[in-house]
Design a protein around this motif. Sequence first.
Motif, mmCIF file in Angstrom:
data_model
loop_
_atom_site.group_PDB
_atom_site.id
_atom_site.type_symbol
_atom_site.label_atom_id
_atom_site.label_comp_id
_atom_site.label_asym_id
_atom_site.label_seq_id
_atom_site.Cartn_x
_atom_site.Cartn_y
_atom_site.Cartn_z
ATOM 1 N N GLY A 149 88.073 111.618 82.622
ATOM 2 C CA GLY A 149 88.210 112.978 83.011
ATOM 3 C C GLY A 149 87.896 111.645 84.620
ATOM 4 N N SER B 21 81.385 116.080 79.482
ATOM 5 C CA SER B 21 81.014 117.527 79.176
ATOM 6 C C SER B 21 82.642 117.426 77.787
ATOM 7 C CB SER B 21 80.924 118.621 80.287
ATOM 8 O OG SER B 21 81.939 119.386 80.259
ATOM 9 N N LEU B 22 83.613 117.715 77.860
ATOM 10 C CA LEU B 22 84.833 117.965 77.134
ATOM 11 C C LEU B 22 84.322 117.003 75.683
ATOM 12 C CD1 LEU B 22 86.904 119.417 76.039
ATOM 13 C CD2 LEU B 22 88.518 118.299 76.938
ATOM 14 N N GLY C 156 83.795 117.284 84.275
ATOM 15 C CA GLY C 156 84.693 118.533 83.222
ATOM 16 C C GLY C 156 85.245 116.965 81.691
#
Length: 88
Positions: free
Chosen positions: A14, A64-65, A61
């Motif tokens: 990310g 967390s994904l 992001g």
Amino acid sequence: MKIALLAILGLAFGALGGAALGISAGLAWIGIFKTSNFEGDSGALVFFSFMPMGAVIGGIGGASLFAVLAIRDAEVAIEHEHVARRDR
């Protein structure tokens, strides 16, 4: 352990992807708003503001994904029990 490993992997991917998107957004900003290029002002704007901001947002992001995907995968049973059939 799998969740933490995937979260760290998501953080790395990310951050790389976010930095690339941040550079692209910074170059678009320079083109749209005609930022001055005196003594490298436009380059400093891109690499000291847009790239780190994109890397931070992308890292959070991505982590967390990947963590959510790992948690959901842990909830789903990987192997199903097979019921033996009787031959008649």
